[in-house]
Design an enzyme around this catalytic site. Structure first.
Site, PDB file in Angstrom:
ATOM      1  N   SER A 225     -12.154  29.597 -12.528  1.00  0.00           N
ATOM      2  CA  SER A 225     -11.365  28.639 -13.862  1.00  0.00           C
ATOM      3  C   SER A 225     -10.153  28.731 -14.072  1.00  0.00           C
ATOM      4  O   SER A 225      -9.656  29.369 -13.989  1.00  0.00           O
ATOM      5  CB  SER A 225     -13.013  28.963 -14.807  1.00  0.00           C
ATOM      6  N   ASP A 226      -9.845  27.516 -15.109  1.00  0.00           N
ATOM      7  CA  ASP A 226      -8.726  27.925 -15.711  1.00  0.00           C
ATOM      8  C   ASP A 226      -8.637  29.284 -16.675  1.00  0.00           C
ATOM      9  O   ASP A 226     -10.285  28.928 -17.297  1.00  0.00           O
ATOM     10  CB  ASP A 226      -8.852  26.942 -16.704  1.00  0.00           C
TER      11      ASP A 226
END
Length: 832
Positions: A225-226
């Site tokens: 994920s970011d």
């Protein structure tokens, strides 16, 4: 600990809690370790234009390279492979096994806050540039991370905005760069976007992460994920998100994940799949030779690093205009340098791209190095949003900067525990990642001391804002209180205080002693701290100067010169992660400055430093214009090399420069409207739109001049069952060597079933040609990629039968050589 992990064996021996631990980072930059089974933590580092290492606050210096749009402007895939190789070497010096780059999103319009990080408005240029950087990074075993998958093309409400995009545009424009990078470079990692795509967050979209990425494209790397970009436990794990970043996890808490599995909400087999990919990445990292928990150093600050950074930056520079052959400059001429970006090295944009560079060369210094006289200079106007960094203007104990002491207790506590002390050259500090073994949490207190020496008699403005609390004392008297009565506003990366700005008159030579008392984010009184860690502090100062006086001085300097290098543009204050620009206009009084300088000297070279397009209402009056981008630590030298002709410019615009903001295809839809952004331009992004509506931009995609001239002739096109091949002769018609970029576009059949762009870039090649010589350039493109559009009805790529036109030139708007090829049979295809 062995350097070779047996993934299958480890999977059988891991407990459920250990597996849950591995599915998120342990801190901001490291994977979790399981010492019992010999699983070490490996390190990640930001890397859009340089490998920062593990620290924002007091970061170890690193090589800062050209930003994404500048890299795209080189149109030189071999050079970008070398850039990736340098990033890999930098990663080794930062003890990093994974580089969080390159960024490969699309510039729908000119206002995107992170537009400078990505390569281009064109998916083929973006994909091939990304593939080249990835190839370079991964040659020596470092893992690259392509990001942000997908449609993270604006910053407005980026964590919640829903990007509403047709399937055809999603495939042809936004997914295609990732598809090409995977086809040609196979990145080890991919980072998901913050936003939703057609109603579903990208980090939990099974359609994107499993159906397209895993099954259709056959990619088997790690999906992360970011940072803080996970919004569910079950949906994200089921969709294919392997790793939550950062840690400790916000969503994938160990007890929560164990509960999800024990209640059969999440299948253990799916958890095994996610853990397997984490372990495969750790196994790959161990083979890289980078020690786990290695030290960070700045020892790659070498002559070789500098030389490459300069070469990369010089190939990125684009000569937009050169009437009367004003350029290259003659060293014997009396040259003045004017403008807000002359002595300020605007070498990167804000947010994740920011870093501590080994050094930074500004344009004034680059020009000064070319001549044997003191180059006249004037600021002309200011573009600073928040004044200047007080730490850069101050001294402590005879050294530029301030003394910093960190305590457990606040300044009014009679007995304080000193836990840290050092010298800093800045009072604009991001402190979310400050750690100290003596602290149990994020609560700490910082005292700063320094002196400001007034250079002249005038009013000085002082400013304060923070995420925490701040008191500024001048000569032991409280001057600004950003603690007692606070108000919050939205800042670039979250929230911060409104703060205050106050002025004080100082006499020439007066010395002002200042003290700053800062409390970290948990001390914020106006609300909850919207940040991880210690928050941030900005204490700034600047001489209060009238705009008319600054411009009058610029006129005076310009009038006495033979030629003026006018340094314009933006800065990290205006182009940054966390927000989008609201206008294409140059900030401050720059347009007025251009007019005033032109009124006393017509020999003006405008050098624009920005990551994305700016408006140029003065373009018809300025004879020479150079686009310099955010061009890394050697920016000033590289631009001076081009200005004086030591380097023949060869950069080409990686994105169109519209005449007005209103002309760009995303003008009506480039913002969140209550959580929705409609990609209304569909596939007609950038030059595709300008071609279709017959509206020429100010400067076209692919445009860039040289100090020589080139002729293209003898285009020949042939096709095989799988490949389109175009050859063309490129002749250097001038007296100096130069590099030209041959650009190959394809126009669809007139009988196409759908509305298609008039032409699309399908291939390119950069070639060096000696004076009066001819080089034959060959460009090969997979026939399917050259001929297809995405059929949303069939959910497949469609190759239509009919007559296609191959157009070859040196920009999207140049006279183009043409040739035809014909396909007699239609076909549909999927995958790579």
């Amino acid at each position: 600990m062995t350097s070779e992990l047996d993934v299958d064996e480890i999977l059988h021996r891991l407990t459920l809690k250990e597996m849950a631990t591995l599915l998120s980072l342990s801190d901001f930059w490291h994977t979790a370790e399981v010492p019992r089974l010999g699983i070490p933590a490996i390190r990640l580092s930001d890397g859009p234009n340089g490998v920062r290492g593990t620290k924002f606050f007091r970061g170890v210096p690193a090589a800062c390279l050209t930003s994404g749009t500048g890299m795209g402007a080189t149109f030189n895939t071999d050079l970008l492979v070398e850039a990736g190789e340098l990033m890999a070497e930098e990663a080794r010096h930062k003890g990093a096994h994974v580089v969080l780059g390159p960024t490969c999103n699309m510039q729908r319009g000119p206002l995107g806050g992170r537009g400078f990080e990505s390569f281009s408005e064109d998916p083929v240029l973006s994909g091939m540039a990304a593939a080249s950087v990835i190839q370079g990074i991964q040659k020596s075993g470092i893992a690259a991370t392509i990001k942000h998958f997908v449609c993270n093309d604006l910053e407005d409400e980026r964590r919640s905005v829903n990007s509403i995009v047709s399937e055809r545009a999603l495939r042809e424009i936004y997914l295609l760069p990732f598809q090409l990078a995977i086809k040609h470079a196979n990145p080890r990692c991919l980072m998901t976007a913050y936003n939703k795509v057609n109603g579903e967050h990208a980090s939990q979209s099974k359609g994107l992460l499993t159906d397209v990425l895993r099954e259709e494209w056959g990619w088997d790397g790690l999906v992360m994920s970011d940072w803080f970009g996970v919004y569910s436990v079950k949906a994200a794990i089921d969709a294919g998100l392997d790793l939550e970043c950062p840690g400790p996890p916000v969503v994938r808490k160990i007890d929560t994940l164990v509960h999800e599995v024990s209640s059969r909400e999440v299948a253990i087999t799916v958890v095994h799949d996610r853990v397997r990919r984490v372990l495969e990445l750790v196994k790959h990292a161990l083979k890289s030779g980078v020690p786990v928990d290695g030290k960070e150093d700045a020892e790659n600050n070498t002559a070789e690093t500098a030389a490459f950074a300069r070469r990369l930056a010089s190939e990125a520079v684009v000569l937009l205009k050169n009437e009367g052959k004003l350029l290259p400059l003659k060293p014997a001429a009396k040259i003045a340098v004017v403008g807000p970006n002359a002595k300020f090295a605007r070498i990167f944009g804000g947010g994740s791209a920011s870093m501590t560079p080994y050094y930074a060369v500004d344009i004034y210094s680059g020009v000064q190095s070319k001549v044997d006289y003191a180059v006249p200079y004037a600021l002309g106007c200011s573009i600073e949003k928040n004044l200047l960094d007080l730490g850069k203007l101050s001294v402590y104990d005879g050294k530029q900067g301030v003394r910093c002491r960190i305590y457990k207790e606040p300044a009014d506590c009679p007995q304080r525990t000193l836990i840290d002390e050092f010298h800093l050259d800045s009072t604009k500090l991001s402190l979310f990642d400050y750690k100290n073994a003596q602290l149990e949490g994020n609560l700490f207190f910082m005292d700063f001391e320094g002196e400001l020496h007034a250079e002249e008699a005038c009013e000085y403005e002082f400013g304060v804002c923070c995420l925490g609390t701040t008191l500024l004392f001048l000569n032991d008297e409280l001057f600004i209180d950003d603690k007692t009565h606070q108000k919050l506003r939205k800042g670039g990366m979250g929230v911060c205080t409104v703060g205050d700005v106050r002025a004080r008159h100082l006499e020439k030579g007066e010395v002002v002693r200042f003290r700053i008392e800062f409390g970290s984010a948990p001390t914020l009184r106006a609300g909850d701290a919207d940040a991880d860690g210690g928050g941030f502090m900005h204490v700034t100062a600047m001489k209060k100067e009238r705009e008319d006086d600054l411009i009058a001085r610029a006129r005076e300097v310009a009038a006495a010169a033979d030629c003026v290098v006018l340094c314009l543009g933006t800065s990290p204050d205006w182009e940054s992660e966390g927000f989008d620009r609201t206008t294409m206009d140059l900030p401050g009084a720059q347009d007025r400055l251009v007019e005033e300088v032109l009124s006393v000297n017509r020999n003006v070279v405008a050098v624009n430093l920005s990551g994305t397009p700016v408006a140029m209402p003065w373009i018809d009056q300025v004879p020479a214009v150079v686009q310099g981008w955010f061009n890394g630590m050697e920016s000033g030298n590289a631009i001076a090399d081009v200005l004086f002709g030591d380097v023949n410019p060869s950069g080409k615009l990686s994105l169109s420069f519209p005449r007005r903001l209103e002309d760009n295809p995303a003008f009506l839809t480039f913002r969140s409207n209550k959580g929705e952004v409609v990609y209304g331009e569909d596939v007609f992004v950038g030059y595709r739109y300008y071609d279709k509506v017959g509206r020429p931009p100010l400067f076209a995609f692919g445009h860039g001049l040289s100090y020589t001239s080139f002729g293209l002739q003898n285009l020949a096109v042939s096709i095989t069952q799988t490949t389109l091949v175009a050859t063309v002769d490129v002749t250097n018609q001038g007296d100096i060597p130069g590099k030209e970029v041959v650009q190959l576009y394809v126009s669809p059949p007139e009988t196409s079933e759908v509305e298609r762009p008039k032409k699309e870039l399908k291939g390119f090649r950069k070639v060096l040609v000696q004076p009066h010589a001819t080089e034959t350039v060959s460009i090969e493109v997979p026939l399917r990629y050259a001929s297809s559009y995405f059929d949303a009805e069939r959910h497949q790529w469609s190759v239509e039968k009919g007559e296609y036109m191959v157009l070859v030139g040196n920009s999207s708007a140049s006279p183009l050589l043409s040739a035809k090829y014909e396909l007699t049979k239609a076909e549909f295809w999927t995958g790579l």
